[in-house]
Design a protein around this motif. Structure first.
Motif, PDB file in Angstrom:
ATOM      1  N   HIS A   1      55.747  81.573 153.929  1.00 21.64           N
ATOM      2  CA  HIS A   1      56.564  80.618 154.327  1.00 21.64           C
ATOM      3  C   HIS A   1      58.080  81.019 154.062  1.00 21.64           C
ATOM      4  CE1 HIS A   1      53.193  77.991 155.012  1.00 21.64           C
ATOM      5  NE2 HIS A   1      52.555  78.235 153.973  1.00 21.64           N
ATOM      6  N   VAL A   2      58.230  82.030 153.548  1.00 22.56           N
ATOM      7  CA  VAL A   2      59.828  82.423 153.115  1.00 22.56           C
ATOM      8  C   VAL A   2      60.232  83.509 154.259  1.00 22.56           C
ATOM      9  CG1 VAL A   2      59.539  82.152 150.692  1.00 22.56           C
ATOM     10  CG2 VAL A   2      58.943  84.309 151.791  1.00 22.56           C
ATOM     11  N   HIS A   3      61.426  83.480 154.153  1.00 24.70           N
ATOM     12  CA  HIS A   3      62.233  84.455 155.223  1.00 24.70           C
ATOM     13  C   HIS A   3      61.433  86.070 154.904  1.00 24.70           C
ATOM     14  CE1 HIS A   3      64.872  81.475 156.446  1.00 24.70           C
ATOM     15  NE2 HIS A   3      65.229  81.122 155.539  1.00 24.70           N
ATOM     16  N   GLN A   4      61.751  86.653 156.061  1.00 28.54           N
ATOM     17  CA  GLN A   4      61.279  87.924 156.236  1.00 28.54           C
ATOM     18  C   GLN A   4      62.387  88.796 155.268  1.00 28.54           C
ATOM     19  OE1 GLN A   4      61.429  90.075 159.989  1.00 28.54           O
ATOM     20  NE2 GLN A   4      60.430  91.768 159.285  1.00 28.54           N
ATOM     21  N   GLY A   5      61.740  89.577 154.365  1.00 24.47           N
ATOM     22  CA  GLY A   5      62.718  90.380 153.582  1.00 24.47           C
ATOM     23  C   GLY A   5      62.846  89.568 152.248  1.00 24.47           C
ATOM     24  N   ASP A   6      62.340  88.318 151.805  1.00 19.61           N
ATOM     25  CA  ASP A   6      62.315  87.815 150.662  1.00 19.61           C
ATOM     26  C   ASP A   6      61.266  88.213 149.796  1.00 19.61           C
ATOM     27  OD1 ASP A   6      64.342  86.005 151.218  1.00 19.61           O
ATOM     28  OD2 ASP A   6      63.281  84.362 151.448  1.00 19.61           O
ATOM     29  N   ILE A   7      61.433  88.404 148.528  1.00 19.02           N
ATOM     30  CA  ILE A   7      60.531  89.147 147.325  1.00 19.02           C
ATOM     31  C   ILE A   7      59.843  87.901 146.675  1.00 19.02           C
ATOM     32  CG2 ILE A   7      60.212  90.522 145.717  1.00 19.02           C
ATOM     33  CD1 ILE A   7      62.512  92.289 146.868  1.00 19.02           C
ATOM     34  N   VAL A   8      58.496  87.889 146.814  1.00 18.08           N
ATOM     35  CA  VAL A   8      57.942  86.873 145.906  1.00 18.08           C
ATOM     36  C   VAL A   8      57.049  87.603 144.840  1.00 18.08           C
ATOM     37  CG1 VAL A   8      56.214  84.845 145.884  1.00 18.08           C
ATOM     38  CG2 VAL A   8      57.705  85.531 147.988  1.00 18.08           C
ATOM     39  N   LEU A   9      57.040  87.467 143.570  1.00 12.90           N
ATOM     40  CA  LEU A   9      56.647  87.933 142.282  1.00 12.90           C
ATOM     41  C   LEU A   9      55.615  86.787 141.656  1.00 12.90           C
ATOM     42  CD1 LEU A   9      59.315  90.021 141.194  1.00 12.90           C
ATOM     43  CD2 LEU A   9      57.423  90.834 142.469  1.00 12.90           C
ATOM     44  N   ALA A  10      54.569  87.367 141.241  1.00 11.27           N
ATOM     45  CA  ALA A  10      53.756  86.146 140.329  1.00 11.27           C
ATOM     46  C   ALA A  10      53.953  86.944 138.692  1.00 11.27           C
ATOM     47  CB  ALA A  10      52.314  86.277 140.484  1.00 11.27           C
ATOM     48  N   LEU A  11      54.455  86.427 137.984  1.00 10.30           N
ATOM     49  CA  LEU A  11      54.825  86.812 136.659  1.00 10.30           C
ATOM     50  C   LEU A  11      54.156  86.315 135.569  1.00 10.30           C
ATOM     51  CD1 LEU A  11      58.687  87.411 136.945  1.00 10.30           C
ATOM     52  CD2 LEU A  11      56.845  88.922 137.555  1.00 10.30           C
ATOM     53  N   GLU A  12      53.415  86.874 134.671  1.00  7.70           N
ATOM     54  CA  GLU A  12      52.814  85.963 133.608  1.00  7.70           C
ATOM     55  C   GLU A  12      53.767  85.599 132.628  1.00  7.70           C
ATOM     56  OE1 GLU A  12      50.103  89.113 131.998  1.00  7.70           O
ATOM     57  OE2 GLU A  12      48.642  88.673 133.638  1.00  7.70           O
ATOM     58  N   PRO A  13      53.439  84.387 131.984  1.00 12.44           N
ATOM     59  CA  PRO A  13      52.014  83.904 132.141  1.00 12.44           C
ATOM     60  C   PRO A  13      52.037  82.719 133.141  1.00 12.44           C
ATOM     61  CG  PRO A  13      53.405  82.889 130.262  1.00 12.44           C
ATOM     62  CD  PRO A  13      54.372  83.774 130.780  1.00 12.44           C
ATOM     63  N   SER A  14      53.214  82.257 133.703  1.00 15.73           N
ATOM     64  CA  SER A  14      53.073  81.069 134.499  1.00 15.73           C
ATOM     65  C   SER A  14      54.343  80.841 135.362  1.00 15.73           C
ATOM     66  CB  SER A  14      53.008  79.623 133.603  1.00 15.73           C
ATOM     67  OG  SER A  14      54.061  79.632 132.593  1.00 15.73           O
ATOM     68  N   TRP A  15      54.698  82.028 135.820  1.00 15.61           N
ATOM     69  CA  TRP A  15      56.086  81.806 136.608  1.00 15.61           C
ATOM     70  C   TRP A  15      55.766  82.803 138.046  1.00 15.61           C
ATOM     71  CZ3 TRP A  15      60.470  79.213 135.384  1.00 15.61           C
ATOM     72  CH2 TRP A  15      60.588  79.111 134.132  1.00 15.61           C
ATOM     73  N   VAL A  16      56.331  81.946 139.297  1.00 11.11           N
ATOM     74  CA  VAL A  16      56.407  82.432 140.388  1.00 11.11           C
ATOM     75  C   VAL A  16      57.850  82.623 140.833  1.00 11.11           C
ATOM     76  CG1 VAL A  16      56.032  82.424 142.861  1.00 11.11           C
ATOM     77  CG2 VAL A  16      54.344  81.813 141.291  1.00 11.11           C
ATOM     78  N   VAL A  17      58.351  83.711 141.038  1.00  4.31           N
ATOM     79  CA  VAL A  17      59.788  84.085 141.125  1.00  4.31           C
ATOM     80  C   VAL A  17      60.050  84.416 142.713  1.00  4.31           C
ATOM     81  CG1 VAL A  17      61.805  85.155 140.352  1.00  4.31           C
ATOM     82  CG2 VAL A  17      60.262  84.855 138.781  1.00  4.31           C
TER      83      VAL A  17
END
Length: 309
Positions: free
Chosen positions: A293-309
């Motif tokens: 759902h984000v713009h093309q080129g956006d970076i999405v990371l799942a970071l432990e223990p409980s963060w989505v950046v």
């Protein structure tokens, strides 16, 4: 002035290659689909002789498509326009799924996987799959029909190593430096194997180095060839710092746009999936959903223990 002129000419050349390659893609796709219909007798029965001609044409079109895709990739990388969507990637599982797609081409050859368990790597799964595809295709091309291609996994110098080894004819020492040069054709493929574009290994090297990894080759005539790919092991610190650095380098080319960071603590996601809040799988699922759902080129990371950046 001379340097500025050379830079301008180089940029023009890259742009020309990219434009021509892009324009050739559409008609090639149409030709490929038409040939598939003819080969399947969907447009009427064809004779055995006609089938042979069509198979040759289909192979030539596929080789040309490979060439165009490789030129586009190299042009993007050299122009600094190849943006990676990196995340934690299970390297062995990626190799296993890639091998499945090669089953029709394996024949009587054997493909084996050996070695220790390696941690996930920080990589763009699509681009590393292309590296695996190119190396496996190359290994099969130079391996006799009763030969073996071996994948080995290990840890080396703090990185994850993937070794691809064949027992083909090998490469002379003086030819090894030429392997990563554009359009180099080294050695003779096995009987029935088709010649490559001379760009596959160039693309492999560019993509691996773009991931801040390394690719090495060793060979001996009569004893096969070994390629070793080293990729950085995933860590949250690496994921965050490397992604920010990538964005920082891209930002000046985007008309002065700035970089924004949104971080969401999703400790409740564990309950939503019926799992402990610090389990990584729900975070990865949520990050994958956000990517859609984000713009093309956006970076999405799942970071432990409980963060989505």
């Amino acid at each position: 002035v001379a340097n500025a002129h050379l830079l301008e000419m180089s940029m023009f050349q890259d742009e020309l290659i990219a434009r021509v390659s892009h324009e050739l893609r559409s008609p090639l796709t149409s030709i490929k689909e038409g040939l598939s219909l003819l080969l399947d007798n969907a447009l009427g029965r064809t004779t055995e002789e006609q089938q042979d001609f069509l198979q040759t044409m289909d192979g030539d079109v596929e080789r040309l498509a490979d060439f165009i895709n490789a030129m586009l990739d190299i042009s993007k990388i050299e122009a600094g326009r190849m943006q990676l969507q990196r995340q934690a990637v299970d390297l062995r599982r990626l190799v296993e799924s890639t091998i499945v797609s090669f089953h029709p081409l394996v024949g009587r050859r054997t493909i084996r996987l050996e070695g220790e368990a390696v941690p996930p790597v920080f990589a763009d799964a699509t681009q590393i799959r292309q590296v695996v595809t190119n190396l496996l295709s190359n290994a099969l091309k130079f391996t006799q029909d009763d030969g073996t291609v071996l994948f080995r996994f290990a840890r080396r110098d703090g990185m994850a190593a993937m070794v691809v080894e064949d027992n083909g004819p090998g490469i002379a020492q003086e030819d090894l430096p030429k392997l990563f040069h554009k359009f180099s054709q080294i050695g003779q493929p096995s009987i029935g194997g088709r010649r490559g574009t001379g760009l596959g290994l160039v693309v492999c090297k560019e993509l691996v180095e773009l991931h801040r990894g390394q690719i090495e080759v060793a060979s001996e005539l009569g004893r096969g060839t070994t390629f070793t790919v080293l990729l950085p092991v995933y860590s949250d610190t690496l994921a965050l710092t490397a992604s920010l650095e990538d964005l920082r380098q891209l930002a000046p080319a985007e008309s002065g746009q700035t970089i924004g960071i949104v971080a969401a603590e999703v400790s409740a996601s564990g309950q939503a999936y019926g799992r402990a809040p610090h389990t990584r799988q729900p975070l990865e699922r949520l990050a994958e959903e956000v990517r859609r759902h984000v713009h093309q080129g956006d970076i999405v990371l799942a970071l432990e223990p409980s963060w989505v950046v």
